[in-house]
Design an enzyme around this catalytic site. Sequence first.
Site, short mmCIF file in Angstrom:
data_model
loop_
_atom_site.label_atom_id
_atom_site.label_comp_id
_atom_site.label_asym_id
_atom_site.label_seq_id
_atom_site.Cartn_x
_atom_site.Cartn_y
_atom_site.Cartn_z
N VAL A 42 10.68 -4.77 3.02
CA VAL A 42 10.61 -4.99 4.47
C VAL A 42 10.92 -3.66 5.18
CG1 VAL A 42 11.67 -6.24 6.41
CG2 VAL A 42 11.31 -7.40 4.22
N LYS A 92 0.84 -1.21 0.00
CA LYS A 92 0.00 0.00 0.00
C LYS A 92 0.87 1.25 0.00
CE LYS A 92 0.87 1.29 4.45
NZ LYS A 92 1.63 2.47 4.81
N ASP A 112 -2.40 -1.66 10.11
CA ASP A 112 -2.53 -1.70 8.65
C ASP A 112 -3.05 -3.04 8.13
OD1 ASP A 112 -1.54 0.86 8.43
OD2 ASP A 112 0.51 0.23 7.95
O1 C5P Z 1 -0.24 -1.30 14.63
P1 C5P Z 1 1.18 -1.62 14.32
O2 C5P Z 1 1.69 -2.78 15.14
O3 C5P Z 1 1.46 -1.78 12.87
O4 C5P Z 1 2.00 -0.34 14.78
C1 C5P Z 1 3.40 -0.38 14.95
C2 C5P Z 1 3.82 0.79 15.82
O5 C5P Z 1 3.62 2.02 15.10
C3 C5P Z 1 3.05 0.96 17.10
O6 C5P Z 1 3.59 0.19 18.14
C4 C5P Z 1 3.21 2.45 17.37
O7 C5P Z 1 4.48 2.73 17.92
C5 C5P Z 1 3.20 3.05 15.98
N1 C5P Z 1 1.85 3.52 15.58
C6 C5P Z 1 1.32 4.64 16.18
N2 C5P Z 1 0.07 5.08 15.82
C7 C5P Z 1 -0.63 4.43 14.87
C8 C5P Z 1 -0.10 3.29 14.23
C9 C5P Z 1 1.15 2.85 14.61
O8 C5P Z 1 1.95 5.27 17.04
N3 C5P Z 1 -1.83 4.90 14.53
#
Ligand code: C5P
Length: 308
Positions: free
Chosen positions: A106, A17, A147
């Site tokens: 990655v 994406k 995501d």
């Molecule tokens: O949700 P995901 O595990 O992909 O997110 C990885 C990290 O990105 C989270 O631990 C956080 O630190 C950051 N994040 C955030 N706010 C979001 C999405 C992700 O701070 N809306």
Amino acid sequence: MESIELDGAVRVQVPGKVNLSLSVGPRRLDGYHELVTLFMAVSLYDHVTATPARRGRLSVEVSGEGAESVPTDMSNLALKAADLLRERHGTPDLGAHLAIDKRIPVAGGMAGGSADGAAALLACSVLWGLNLGQAELLELAAELGSDVPFSLLGGCALGTGRGEQLAPALCKGTYEWVFALSHGTVSTPAAFKDFDAHHGGDHVVRTPDRLMKALAAHNIDDVRMLLHNDLQHSAIRLCAGVDEILDEGLEMGGVASIVSGSGPTVAFLCADTEDAIGLTVGLSTMHQVRAVHRAKGPVPGARVVTAS
Ligand code: C5P
């Protein structure tokens, strides 16, 4: 060693994406940031093939783009997805071997790990005969990562909350993209942390209304001017070379350039296929660029391509 049965395999194709717009709000109590983002799925695909395994065994192997830096222990999002799925909807004896073939960069800001999580959910649901509906899969996806739901849904969608609450967005026609991969990587938490360090805690989120109208009308002139990413400056600060790629690619034929998600992959919007091919060749000569991929969007989300 326990043998893995190969008489039955489910192969899922899942897109990467690009965020056409990413507006970051304040950090919430749970550590995530409130955001409003417009996602587009693009034709740069990972493939995840699930085969049955005995006695609840879960394992993963990774090949392709950046495979050596993908973990194969339980921190792998595809394994987490399979584990969560059987815990909620299956039985502990269900096992699977997952073979991930990567093309999505990655830690590149294109939701590569999330894509593999989404693909594993779908593949194992079919492999184990659970055949969950989209609503149930999306619920599990949201637990796995912000995501992951979009990787299942695909197309174009507005994401709110931490990015996991989706509403499909109208998008007429297709767009030509070129993606330039940098040598470095940027971790998503690091990008958000840098964003916080450079902004007060009161940044407000904006809904990309004008961009959504431009997409619905296939007005590429407006789309190109309205692309926006609040995390772009953080990616530039955290990864050397991103700045030069953003600028030089525009001189080589891109009509707009934007960092994809938390970066450091740079996405270029192109007017047509010919320009995209020219830009691909030009970017390939830059020493700051590790690899270049051409893709189109929007494309559908995770889907089974063969099941036997
Ligand atoms: O949700 P995901 O595990 O992909 O997110 C990885 C990290 O990105 C989270 O631990 C956080 O630190 C950051 N994040 C955030 N706010 C979001 C999405 C992700 O701070 N809306």
